[in-house]
Design an enzyme around this catalytic site. Sequence first.
Site, PDB file in Angstrom:
ATOM      1  N   LYS A 105       0.843  -1.206   0.000  1.00 13.29           N
ATOM      2  CA  LYS A 105       0.000   0.000   0.000  1.00 13.29           C
ATOM      3  C   LYS A 105       0.874   1.252   0.000  1.00 13.29           C
ATOM      4  CE  LYS A 105      -2.068   2.750   3.138  1.00 13.29           C
ATOM      5  NZ  LYS A 105      -2.593   3.082   4.442  1.00 13.29           N
ATOM      6  N   ASP A 124      -6.452   0.880   0.718  1.00 11.90           N
ATOM      7  CA  ASP A 124      -6.538   1.231   2.134  1.00 11.90           C
ATOM      8  C   ASP A 124      -7.914   0.791   2.630  1.00 11.90           C
ATOM      9  OD1 ASP A 124      -8.359   3.073   1.165  1.00 11.90           O
ATOM     10  OD2 ASP A 124      -7.567   4.744   2.358  1.00 11.90           O
TER      11      ASP A 124
END
Length: 200
Positions: A105, A124
């Site tokens: 991420k 996320d």
Amino acid sequence: MYPGVTCALHHSNAWELLVATILSAQCTDKRVNEVTPGLFKKYPTIRDFASASQAELAQDIRSTGFFNNKAKSVIGAAKKILSDFGGEVPREMDQLLTVPGAARKTANVVLGTAFGIASGVVVDTHVQRIAQRLDLTKHSDPKKIEQDLMKVIPQDRWILFSHQIIHHGRALCVARKPKCAECKLNAVCYAPDKTADKPA
């Protein structure tokens, strides 16, 4: 709905974005943006972070939560980038993943926002929740969600798509009571937790 959105984390270079993204774990971007101006003033360069006291840095970032782990990651990241990458944040996923605190991420945020490199889709909590609501994935594991999104979203949209979904998750498609009546995607969304409230 969100044509020109970009990363909500304030930064002026790739290193600052990396630090801000590490701090954003389990913490709001708003809170991170309150902490980073003073932080980057106190530690203006990667070298300053590399030689920082972990205990002191932890106190500097205390309000972002998990501050001991985050301080360790940020100092480790600074040292790794100085020793292995000549003080420059690497522009390749494989290299960035070797940096402490940079999982997929974080690496996708930095590569996409700082360098315009679409190496994947940022997943996320907002992207995870909304991708499931919009039937873009059946998975709950971020890596599998990312793979699903990479199959259905054109690569030239990967960077913008995650910013747009994150914005949508803050503005309308909120976790507890989504504002479905105000959402332009309402007609194509079959999420089981849709609300039937009329717009105010």
